[in-house]
Design a protein around this motif. Structure first.
Motif, short mmCIF file in Angstrom:
data_model
loop_
_atom_site.label_atom_id
_atom_site.label_comp_id
_atom_site.label_asym_id
_atom_site.label_seq_id
_atom_site.Cartn_x
_atom_site.Cartn_y
_atom_site.Cartn_z
N ASN A 1 8.67 -119.63 129.06
CA ASN A 1 9.16 -120.99 128.89
C ASN A 1 8.27 -121.99 129.61
O ASN A 1 7.38 -121.62 130.38
N LEU A 2 8.54 -123.26 129.34
CA LEU A 2 7.84 -124.35 130.01
C LEU A 2 8.64 -125.62 129.81
O LEU A 2 9.51 -125.69 128.95
N MET A 3 8.34 -126.61 130.61
CA MET A 3 8.90 -127.95 130.44
C MET A 3 7.80 -128.80 129.83
O MET A 3 6.81 -129.10 130.49
N ALA A 4 7.95 -129.15 128.57
CA ALA A 4 6.91 -129.89 127.85
C ALA A 4 6.99 -131.37 128.18
O ALA A 4 8.06 -131.97 128.15
N ASP A 5 5.85 -131.94 128.49
CA ASP A 5 5.79 -133.39 128.72
C ASP A 5 4.75 -134.05 127.82
O ASP A 5 4.44 -135.22 127.98
N VAL A 6 4.23 -133.29 126.87
CA VAL A 6 3.27 -133.80 125.89
C VAL A 6 3.77 -133.38 124.51
O VAL A 6 3.77 -132.20 124.18
N ASP A 7 4.21 -134.34 123.72
CA ASP A 7 4.72 -134.04 122.38
C ASP A 7 3.63 -133.44 121.50
O ASP A 7 2.51 -133.94 121.45
N GLY A 8 3.99 -132.34 120.82
CA GLY A 8 3.09 -131.76 119.84
C GLY A 8 1.96 -130.92 120.39
O GLY A 8 1.12 -130.44 119.63
N PHE A 9 1.90 -130.71 121.69
CA PHE A 9 0.80 -129.94 122.28
C PHE A 9 1.11 -128.45 122.32
O PHE A 9 0.35 -127.64 121.80
N TYR A 10 2.22 -128.06 122.91
CA TYR A 10 2.52 -126.65 123.16
C TYR A 10 2.92 -125.87 121.91
O TYR A 10 2.86 -124.64 121.89
N GLU A 11 3.32 -126.58 120.87
CA GLU A 11 3.71 -125.91 119.62
C GLU A 11 2.57 -125.08 119.04
O GLU A 11 2.81 -124.08 118.37
N ARG A 12 1.34 -125.46 119.32
CA ARG A 12 0.19 -124.71 118.80
C ARG A 12 0.17 -123.26 119.28
O ARG A 12 -0.45 -122.41 118.66
N TRP A 13 0.83 -123.00 120.39
CA TRP A 13 0.88 -121.64 120.93
C TRP A 13 2.23 -120.97 120.64
O TRP A 13 2.55 -119.95 121.23
N GLY A 14 3.00 -121.56 119.73
CA GLY A 14 4.25 -120.94 119.30
C GLY A 14 5.48 -121.38 120.05
O GLY A 14 6.57 -120.85 119.80
N PHE A 15 5.38 -122.34 120.94
CA PHE A 15 6.56 -122.81 121.68
C PHE A 15 7.43 -123.67 120.78
O PHE A 15 6.93 -124.41 119.94
N GLU A 16 8.74 -123.53 120.97
CA GLU A 16 9.73 -124.27 120.20
C GLU A 16 10.71 -124.92 121.16
O GLU A 16 10.97 -124.39 122.24
N ALA A 17 11.28 -126.04 120.74
CA ALA A 17 12.34 -126.67 121.53
C ALA A 17 13.53 -125.72 121.62
O ALA A 17 13.83 -125.00 120.67
N THR A 18 14.18 -125.69 122.76
CA THR A 18 15.32 -124.78 122.94
C THR A 18 16.61 -125.36 122.38
O THR A 18 17.51 -124.61 122.03
N ALA A 19 16.72 -126.68 122.32
CA ALA A 19 17.94 -127.31 121.81
C ALA A 19 18.07 -127.06 120.32
O ALA A 19 17.07 -126.99 119.61
N PRO A 20 19.24 -126.86 119.81
CA PRO A 20 20.53 -126.96 120.49
C PRO A 20 21.01 -125.64 121.09
O PRO A 20 22.08 -125.60 121.67
N ALA A 21 20.24 -124.57 120.97
CA ALA A 21 20.69 -123.27 121.49
C ALA A 21 20.86 -123.30 123.01
O ALA A 21 21.76 -122.66 123.55
#
Length: 136
Positions: free
Chosen positions: A107-127
């Motif tokens: 996991n990570l706390m993203a502070d840059v929109d659209g950056f971490y998704e390139r490595w497969g990260f997804e928003a956790t909400a609403p889960a």
């Protein structure tokens, strides 16, 4: 050839604090960093080779088995937009891919929109929902 190198090493506590400040991130005390850095699972720095200055950093904390937390990703503003964040993320994710067992949670706390998704990260909400508590 790039004038920057990504190295498998950690910054000094003073450089860590200065990079976070320069990047506009939340303050960390030198005492906290001195205690925390040795607990890093894996870390990288971006070094401007002509000067030897550490201009970027990123690290993984966790238990090196079931939980990996990517944190402290920062690139000094004078050296942004040169692919250093991507190169550091590539190194951090290579470590995860090489060492994490099946079902490990990264996991990570993203502070840059659209950056971490390139490595497969997804928003956790609403889960689930990210939360924090800061010691004053």
């Amino acid at each position: 050839m790039s004038e920057y190198a990504v190295r498998e090493e950690l910054p000094t506590p003073e450089t860590f604090v200065a990079l976070r400040e320069a990047a506009g991130m939340a303050e960390r005390s030198v005492e906290a960093v001195e205690r925390g850095l040795p607990n890093t699972v894996y870390g990288v720095t971006a070094v401007h080779e002509p000067t030897g200055d550490v201009v970027g950093m990123g690290r993984i904390v966790g238990d090196d088995g079931s939980v990996y937390h990517l944190c402290d990703m920062a690139v000094h503003p004078d050296h942004q937009r040169r692919g250093l964040g991507s190169r550091m993320m590539d190194a951090l994710m290579a470590y995860v891919e090489e060492t994490a067992p099946p079902s490990a949670y990264v996991n990570l706390m993203a502070d840059v929109d659209g950056f971490y998704e390139r490595w497969g990260f997804e928003a956790t909400a609403p889960a689930s929902e990210g939360m924090y508590y800061r010691v004053e």
